[in-house]
Design a protein around this motif. Structure first.
Motif, short mmCIF file in Angstrom:
data_model
loop_
_atom_site.label_atom_id
_atom_site.label_comp_id
_atom_site.label_asym_id
_atom_site.label_seq_id
_atom_site.Cartn_x
_atom_site.Cartn_y
_atom_site.Cartn_z
N VAL A 146 -17.62 -10.47 1.98
CA VAL A 146 -18.90 -10.77 2.68
C VAL A 146 -19.85 -11.41 1.43
O VAL A 146 -20.52 -12.34 1.96
CB VAL A 146 -19.28 -9.65 3.18
CG1 VAL A 146 -20.82 -9.68 3.73
CG2 VAL A 146 -18.78 -9.09 4.32
N ALA A 147 -19.79 -10.63 0.53
CA ALA A 147 -20.69 -11.47 -0.56
C ALA A 147 -20.28 -12.90 -0.92
O ALA A 147 -21.15 -13.60 -1.28
CB ALA A 147 -20.50 -10.53 -2.03
N TRP A 148 -19.00 -13.18 -1.00
CA TRP A 148 -18.65 -14.53 -1.41
C TRP A 148 -19.14 -15.43 -0.01
O TRP A 148 -19.83 -16.36 -0.66
CB TRP A 148 -16.97 -14.65 -1.43
CG TRP A 148 -16.41 -16.02 -1.76
CD1 TRP A 148 -17.21 -17.14 -2.05
CD2 TRP A 148 -15.25 -16.14 -1.90
NE1 TRP A 148 -16.43 -18.28 -2.33
CE2 TRP A 148 -15.02 -17.72 -2.28
CE3 TRP A 148 -13.93 -15.40 -1.75
CZ2 TRP A 148 -14.00 -18.28 -2.56
CZ3 TRP A 148 -12.90 -16.17 -1.99
CH2 TRP A 148 -12.56 -17.71 -2.36
N LEU A 149 -18.83 -14.83 1.24
CA LEU A 149 -19.36 -15.67 2.24
C LEU A 149 -20.91 -16.12 2.21
O LEU A 149 -21.28 -17.04 2.45
CB LEU A 149 -18.85 -15.23 3.58
CG LEU A 149 -19.46 -15.97 4.85
CD1 LEU A 149 -18.69 -17.38 4.97
CD2 LEU A 149 -18.90 -15.14 6.03
N ALA A 150 -21.69 -14.83 1.81
CA ALA A 150 -23.01 -15.04 1.93
C ALA A 150 -23.44 -15.97 0.76
O ALA A 150 -24.52 -16.69 0.97
CB ALA A 150 -23.78 -13.59 1.79
N ALA A 151 -22.79 -15.96 -0.59
CA ALA A 151 -23.23 -17.01 -1.39
C ALA A 151 -23.07 -18.16 -1.29
O ALA A 151 -23.89 -19.26 -1.36
CB ALA A 151 -22.27 -16.55 -2.66
N SER A 152 -21.86 -18.51 -0.40
CA SER A 152 -21.53 -19.90 0.04
C SER A 152 -22.66 -20.37 0.94
O SER A 152 -23.06 -21.51 0.67
CB SER A 152 -20.05 -19.99 0.77
OG SER A 152 -19.07 -19.47 -0.26
N ALA A 153 -22.95 -19.76 1.93
CA ALA A 153 -23.84 -19.88 2.98
C ALA A 153 -25.38 -20.17 2.14
O ALA A 153 -25.90 -21.15 2.46
CB ALA A 153 -24.11 -19.03 3.96
N GLY A 196 -11.94 -6.13 -1.93
CA GLY A 196 -11.83 -5.86 -0.68
C GLY A 196 -12.99 -6.45 0.40
O GLY A 196 -13.49 -7.56 -0.05
N ARG A 197 -13.05 -5.89 1.55
CA ARG A 197 -14.08 -6.76 2.34
C ARG A 197 -15.60 -6.87 2.00
O ARG A 197 -16.12 -7.93 2.42
CB ARG A 197 -13.98 -5.92 3.80
CG ARG A 197 -12.50 -6.10 4.31
CD ARG A 197 -12.48 -5.31 5.46
NE ARG A 197 -11.22 -5.24 6.06
CZ ARG A 197 -10.56 -4.73 7.33
NH1 ARG A 197 -11.70 -4.28 8.09
NH2 ARG A 197 -9.36 -4.84 7.62
N GLY A 198 -16.14 -6.08 1.34
CA GLY A 198 -17.49 -6.03 0.67
C GLY A 198 -17.52 -7.46 -0.21
O GLY A 198 -18.71 -8.07 0.05
#
Length: 295
Positions: free
Chosen positions: A250-257, A245-247
């Motif tokens: 968010v972790a994927w997006l943060a790791a990409s950034a 789910g959403r957590g």
């Protein structure tokens, strides 16, 4: 083509993930957006690579295998060897798993047979159309490997360990006894991938989990390693997010950034960054795996 492959692979993986989260649904479009801005996918677009096509073909093959359309799955799986350094290991792990299931009488072996027949047909047609192409191709691969200083994340990790222990970099500058370290790192990584695969197979038995394990093994162990080649591990990331789910999104997006600046500032050393993250994701997802109930 690269963009369409990323989107198509993500949608297929999202819609056909075993054990998907039963919590509040996250829009499919968010997963697609995360995949498009993921650094390995972005670098495919920047440098005009077609590793994304291999990713799409692997996702299609896994989806067909889950639907028991084994012949079509085998044909598509063979096509993934259009880029052999990315497609070969998933083809082998998927094919051998199908053969093993046939031997245990829990499968037909048709996927492996179709994959082998398709590969042989494509090779035969290529030899008729372009006689003698294999030797120049292998020479070109060797020249490219020398020019690109081909390595793998396993070797990069071994280099880092050696540097921390001795202050020497890279590992090939040290006496021969230390050359065993990359092999040891490779064995440990391979064992971790297989351990996770055994857990994943409880929830997603058969060829699909074998294809995904092969993609992750390729990202770690098969040179040359470039950021764009890691895109095949969408097969690891998308199901992980779909199940959590959403957590996890968010972790994927943060790791990409967080990893994008590292890739830009230190390309050579950063090439093990995403394989490390992907292995952690693979093992984390495996830890929550439960056997699929028998209908």
């Amino acid at each position: 083509l690269a963009q369409a492959s990323i989107i198509g692979a993500t949608i297929l993986l999202w819609r056909h993930t075993p054990g998907a989260s039963t919590g509040p649904a996250m829009p499919e479009a968010i997963a697609v957006a995360l995949a498009v801005v993921w650094p390995p996918a972005t670098f495919n677009l920047i440098f005009g690579q077609f590793a994304t096509l291999v990713t799409f073909l692997l996702a299609v093959a896994a989806t067909l295998a889950r639907s028991r359309r084994d012949v079509w799955a085998g044909i598509v799986l063979a096509l993934a060897m259009v880029k052999p350094q990315l497609g070969l290991v998933p083809v082998v792990t998927g094919g051998l798993t199908d053969v093993h299931h046939a031997w245990r009488r829990v499968g037909t072996g048709r996927l492996a047979a179709a994959s082998l027949a398709t590969s042989a047909t494509l090779l035969g047609v290529s030899l008729v159309a372009l006689p003698g192409w294999i030797a120049p191709f292998l020479d070109g691969v060797a020249d490219y490997a020398r020019a690109a200083k081909a390595t793998s994340p396993a070797i990069l990790v071994a280099d880092a360990i050696t540097h921390l222990a001795t202050g020497t970099w890279p590992i090939r500058d040290l006496p021969g006894t230390v050359e065993a370290l990359p092999l040891a790192v490779g064995v440990v990584i391979g064992a971790a991938i297989v351990a996770g695969w055994r857990r994943h197979a409880q929830r997603d038995p058969g060829v699909p989990s074998a294809i995904t394990a092969g993609a992750l093994a390729t990202a770690w162990l098969v040179p040359p390693t470039y950021e764009w080649n890691h895109v095949t591990c969408l097969l690891v990331l998308v199901p992980w997010v779909r199940r959590g789910g959403r957590g996890r999104a968010v972790a994927w997006l943060a790791a990409s950034a967080a990893t994008f600046p590292i890739v830009v500032a230190w390309p050579d050393g950063s090439r093990a960054t995403w394989p490390i993250i992907l292995l952690a994701v693979w093992l984390h997802d495996a830890a929550s795996a439960r056997a699929r109930p028998t209908p």
